[in-house]
Structures are given as C-alpha cells and as structure tokens.
Design a protein around this motif. Structure first.
Motif, mmCIF file in Angstrom:
data_model
loop_
_atom_site.group_PDB
_atom_site.id
_atom_site.type_symbol
_atom_site.label_atom_id
_atom_site.label_comp_id
_atom_site.label_asym_id
_atom_site.label_seq_id
_atom_site.Cartn_x
_atom_site.Cartn_y
_atom_site.Cartn_z
ATOM 1 N N ILE A 12 0.843 -1.202 0.000
ATOM 2 C CA ILE A 12 0.000 0.000 0.000
ATOM 3 C C ILE A 12 0.876 1.248 0.000
ATOM 4 C CG2 ILE A 12 -1.710 1.320 1.293
ATOM 5 C CD1 ILE A 12 -2.831 -1.168 -0.081
ATOM 6 N N LEU A 13 1.959 1.230 0.770
ATOM 7 C CA LEU A 13 2.893 2.355 0.776
ATOM 8 C C LEU A 13 3.466 2.578 -0.625
ATOM 9 C CD1 LEU A 13 4.585 4.507 2.260
ATOM 10 C CD2 LEU A 13 6.254 2.709 2.781
ATOM 11 N N GLY A 14 3.845 1.468 -1.273
ATOM 12 C CA GLY A 14 4.367 1.572 -2.630
ATOM 13 C C GLY A 14 3.354 2.181 -3.582
ATOM 14 N N SER A 15 2.068 1.861 -3.403
ATOM 15 C CA SER A 15 1.034 2.422 -4.286
ATOM 16 C C SER A 15 0.926 3.927 -4.133
ATOM 17 C CB SER A 15 -0.313 1.753 -3.999
ATOM 18 O OG SER A 15 -0.871 2.204 -2.771
ATOM 19 N N PHE A 16 1.274 4.438 -2.938
ATOM 20 C CA PHE A 16 1.242 5.882 -2.731
ATOM 21 C C PHE A 16 2.418 6.588 -3.403
ATOM 22 C CE2 PHE A 16 -0.982 5.115 1.605
ATOM 23 C CZ PHE A 16 -2.191 4.941 0.945
ATOM 24 N N LEU A 17 3.461 5.830 -3.711
ATOM 25 C CA LEU A 17 4.679 6.440 -4.242
ATOM 26 C C LEU A 17 4.755 6.445 -5.769
ATOM 27 C CD1 LEU A 17 7.275 4.905 -1.733
ATOM 28 C CD2 LEU A 17 6.257 7.186 -1.693
ATOM 29 N N VAL A 18 3.988 5.581 -6.411
ATOM 30 C CA VAL A 18 4.066 5.505 -7.875
ATOM 31 C C VAL A 18 3.173 6.562 -8.505
ATOM 32 C CG1 VAL A 18 4.649 3.055 -7.877
ATOM 33 C CG2 VAL A 18 2.245 3.744 -7.961
ATOM 34 N N ASP A 20 2.120 6.206 -11.918
ATOM 35 C CA ASP A 20 1.271 5.548 -12.910
ATOM 36 C C ASP A 20 0.074 4.910 -12.208
ATOM 37 O OD1 ASP A 20 0.097 3.772 -14.785
ATOM 38 O OD2 ASP A 20 1.990 3.650 -15.884
ATOM 39 N N ILE A 21 -1.145 5.298 -12.631
ATOM 40 C CA ILE A 21 -2.354 4.800 -11.981
ATOM 41 C C ILE A 21 -2.487 3.284 -12.117
ATOM 42 C CG2 ILE A 21 -3.784 5.184 -14.030
ATOM 43 C CD1 ILE A 21 -4.872 5.678 -10.371
ATOM 44 N N LEU A 22 -1.947 2.717 -13.208
ATOM 45 C CA LEU A 22 -2.021 1.263 -13.380
ATOM 46 C C LEU A 22 -1.228 0.557 -12.285
ATOM 47 C CD1 LEU A 22 -2.870 -1.232 -14.970
ATOM 48 C CD2 LEU A 22 -0.859 -0.890 -16.432
ATOM 49 N N VAL A 59 -11.922 -6.223 -6.546
ATOM 50 C CA VAL A 59 -12.772 -6.370 -7.736
ATOM 51 C C VAL A 59 -12.902 -5.024 -8.466
ATOM 52 C CG1 VAL A 59 -15.133 -6.821 -8.516
ATOM 53 C CG2 VAL A 59 -14.045 -8.354 -6.862
ATOM 54 N N ILE A 60 -13.103 -3.948 -7.691
ATOM 55 C CA ILE A 60 -13.211 -2.620 -8.301
ATOM 56 C C ILE A 60 -11.911 -2.255 -9.011
ATOM 57 C CG2 ILE A 60 -13.463 -0.160 -7.815
ATOM 58 C CD1 ILE A 60 -15.344 -0.961 -5.510
ATOM 59 N N ASN A 61 -10.784 -2.535 -8.371
ATOM 60 C CA ASN A 61 -9.496 -2.230 -8.998
ATOM 61 C C ASN A 61 -9.272 -3.064 -10.258
ATOM 62 O OD1 ASN A 61 -8.054 -0.123 -7.623
ATOM 63 N ND2 ASN A 61 -7.895 -1.472 -5.852
ATOM 64 N N LEU A 62 -9.704 -4.313 -10.255
ATOM 65 C CA LEU A 62 -9.569 -5.156 -11.450
ATOM 66 C C LEU A 62 -10.392 -4.590 -12.604
ATOM 67 C CD1 LEU A 62 -9.654 -8.774 -9.953
ATOM 68 C CD2 LEU A 62 -7.738 -7.697 -11.156
ATOM 69 N N TYR A 63 -11.577 -4.122 -12.287
ATOM 70 C CA TYR A 63 -12.423 -3.512 -13.326
ATOM 71 C C TYR A 63 -11.752 -2.269 -13.907
ATOM 72 C CZ TYR A 63 -16.205 -0.748 -15.334
ATOM 73 O OH TYR A 63 -16.971 0.024 -16.173
ATOM 74 N N GLN A 64 -11.200 -1.424 -13.045
ATOM 75 C CA GLN A 64 -10.541 -0.205 -13.511
ATOM 76 C C GLN A 64 -9.265 -0.523 -14.285
ATOM 77 O OE1 GLN A 64 -11.836 2.667 -13.495
ATOM 78 N NE2 GLN A 64 -13.525 2.395 -12.077
ATOM 79 N N ILE A 65 -8.573 -1.576 -13.892
ATOM 80 C CA ILE A 65 -7.382 -1.996 -14.637
ATOM 81 C C ILE A 65 -7.771 -2.442 -16.041
ATOM 82 C CG2 ILE A 65 -5.654 -3.846 -14.793
ATOM 83 C CD1 ILE A 65 -5.334 -3.592 -11.741
ATOM 84 N N ALA A 66 -8.871 -3.181 -16.151
ATOM 85 C CA ALA A 66 -9.336 -3.617 -17.478
ATOM 86 C C ALA A 66 -9.641 -2.406 -18.353
ATOM 87 C CB ALA A 66 -10.561 -4.508 -17.333
ATOM 88 N N ARG A 67 -10.274 -1.381 -17.778
ATOM 89 C CA ARG A 67 -10.566 -0.161 -18.534
ATOM 90 C C ARG A 67 -9.270 0.535 -18.968
ATOM 91 N NH1 ARG A 67 -14.620 3.894 -15.866
ATOM 92 N NH2 ARG A 67 -14.149 4.878 -17.863
ATOM 93 N N LEU A 68 -8.301 0.607 -18.064
ATOM 94 C CA LEU A 68 -7.031 1.229 -18.400
ATOM 95 C C LEU A 68 -6.329 0.500 -19.529
ATOM 96 C CD1 LEU A 68 -5.586 2.064 -14.855
ATOM 97 C CD2 LEU A 68 -6.148 3.719 -16.637
ATOM 98 N N MET A 69 -6.364 -0.818 -19.491
ATOM 99 C CA MET A 69 -5.711 -1.607 -20.533
ATOM 100 C C MET A 69 -6.375 -1.379 -21.885
ATOM 101 S SD MET A 69 -3.193 -2.966 -19.003
ATOM 102 C CE MET A 69 -2.612 -4.158 -20.213
ATOM 103 N N LEU A 70 -7.697 -1.262 -21.883
ATOM 104 C CA LEU A 70 -8.405 -0.973 -23.133
ATOM 105 C C LEU A 70 -8.040 0.410 -23.661
ATOM 106 C CD1 LEU A 70 -11.980 -2.397 -22.426
ATOM 107 C CD2 LEU A 70 -10.323 -3.264 -24.076
ATOM 108 N N GLU A 71 -7.954 1.381 -22.759
ATOM 109 C CA GLU A 71 -7.613 2.743 -23.169
ATOM 110 C C GLU A 71 -6.184 2.846 -23.671
ATOM 111 O OE1 GLU A 71 -8.350 5.106 -19.744
ATOM 112 O OE2 GLU A 71 -10.555 4.959 -19.905
ATOM 113 N N ARG A 72 -5.298 1.982 -23.197
ATOM 114 C CA ARG A 72 -3.885 2.065 -23.561
ATOM 115 C C ARG A 72 -3.501 1.122 -24.700
ATOM 116 N NH1 ARG A 72 -0.561 2.709 -17.815
ATOM 117 N NH2 ARG A 72 -1.755 4.489 -17.022
ATOM 118 N N ARG A 73 -4.454 0.370 -25.206
ATOM 119 C CA ARG A 73 -4.116 -0.528 -26.301
ATOM 120 C C ARG A 73 -3.697 0.281 -27.525
ATOM 121 N NH1 ARG A 73 -9.517 0.200 -26.466
ATOM 122 N NH2 ARG A 73 -10.569 0.252 -28.491
#
Length: 209
Positions: A12-18, A20-22, A59-73
């Motif tokens: 969680i600490l690492g997530s605060f430091l990056v 890139d939203i992915l 589950v919410i994060n997985l859904y948002q990751i799927a959206r990000l991957m689609l947007e970045r294709r």
C-alpha cells in the motif's frame, strides 16, 4: 503469518509512491490480497469483514485496470486519418484523433456546402480537394484540404455570409454542431485543442482576406 500485515502495508505504501495509476491499482490489489490472507488465516478467529471489504476493493481495482488496458491498447490510423491529422490536427494524439473522427461523418461530394444566410448545422473539414468561397457572384477565396468550413457559424452561432462550394469532387469530414459541442464539453483538453485549431484556421483566412 504476521509478516502478511507488513507485506500488505509495504505494498500500500508503494502504491502511494508511484505515479502511474495502473501500478497504483496493481499494488493496491497486492496489498489487499495480503490483508485478506492476514485477516483470514493469521488470526485465531478470522475477521471476515475486512476480508470481504478488501475483496470488494480488489474487484473494483480489477475492473478499472481492465478499462485502463483498453484505453492504452495500440491504435492505428488509416491513410485518410493520418492525412487529416497532418493537415488539421497535428497536436492530437492518435487516440484523441480517432475519438474525434468517430463523432463525424465522411462524405464525398460535389456540391454547395454552405449557403449565405443559413445557420450551418455542422462543422466541416475539407479533407481532400478544393472549395471556393463566393460573396454574391464574386469569388473571394479558395480553400485547400485541411481548411474548415462553417467554423465562424459554429463559434458564433451567426448565419453564414458567403456561399461555399466544392471545386469538382471533394472529400469532407463533418460533425453535427450540437453533437460536437456536447462531445467536446465532456473533454476540456480535447476541446481546447480543437478550439485552438479553429482559431488558427480562422486567423489564416482573415490574413488572406
């Protein structure tokens, strides 16, 4: 298994430091899984409430990751899309251009595009070919590919003051004015880019007038 709580907090600490939203979401999922393992298996009496909540966050994060991957294709422009990007939208990314083009309609025409006194219901980009501008019977300008038609009416809402017609066959990309406004209102960055291009095109026409 007490180490799981430390792993979870480090993730969680690492997530605060990056930046890139992915990666933020991926690290959050990792931290959530470690929390779930700790609360489910490391304690004498499992705490199911935090397990369920962390599962829901995952589950919410997985859904948002799927959206990000689609947007970045990767996206690919066809020849005419590349041409109008070079002519009229040099500042847009490929993805932004495709989103903008999807709101419009391609058309081949050999006809009047704008009549004097009418309030054009669409913004037109001359994608290929030429057009002429007439005031009365006098030709006052000739437009090449990459120029807009009806941008003054689009920007001001005033009726057109001149007749614009193609010289021979031409290819145009047009957007219904109301549809384009609603689309751009929802994307301020893209709206600013289009407004800048319309302003630059109008300034060029005024200098040549």
């Amino acid at each position: 298994m007490d180490y799981l709580i430390h792993v979870a907090n480090l993730l969680i600490l690492g997530s605060f430091l990056v930046r890139d939203i992915l990666w933020l979401r991926l690290l959050s999922i990792g931290g959530g899984l470690a929390f779930m393992g700790y609360f489910a298996f490391a304690l004498p009496d499992p705490l199911w409430a935090p397990v369920v909540w962390n599962g829901l966050f995952g589950v919410i994060n997985l859904y948002q990751i799927a959206r990000l991957m689609l947007e970045r294709r990767p996206v690919f422009l066809d020849p005419r899309e590349r041409r109008i990007r070079e002519l009229a939208f040099p500042g847009l990314s490929d993805r932004e251009l495709l989103r903008l083009v999807a709101q419009g309609r391609w058309e081949s025409t050999d006809d009047v595009l704008v009549s004097p006194g009418e309030r054009p219901s669409r913004l037109i980009l001359l994608a290929a070919g030429r057009a002429e501008v007439l005031v009365g019977d006098q030709k006052v300008a000739e437009l090449e590919a990459g120029r807009y038609i009806g941008e003054m009416a689009y920007l001001t809402g005033r009726p057109a003051s001149a007749l614009v017609r193609t010289i021979g066959s031409a290819e145009i990309l047009s957007w219904p004015a109301d549809t384009l406004r609603a689309f751009l209102d929802a994307d301020p960055t893209l709206c600013a880019a289009v407004q800048r291009q319309l302003g630059a095109d109008l300034a060029t026409k005024l200098r040549k007038a």
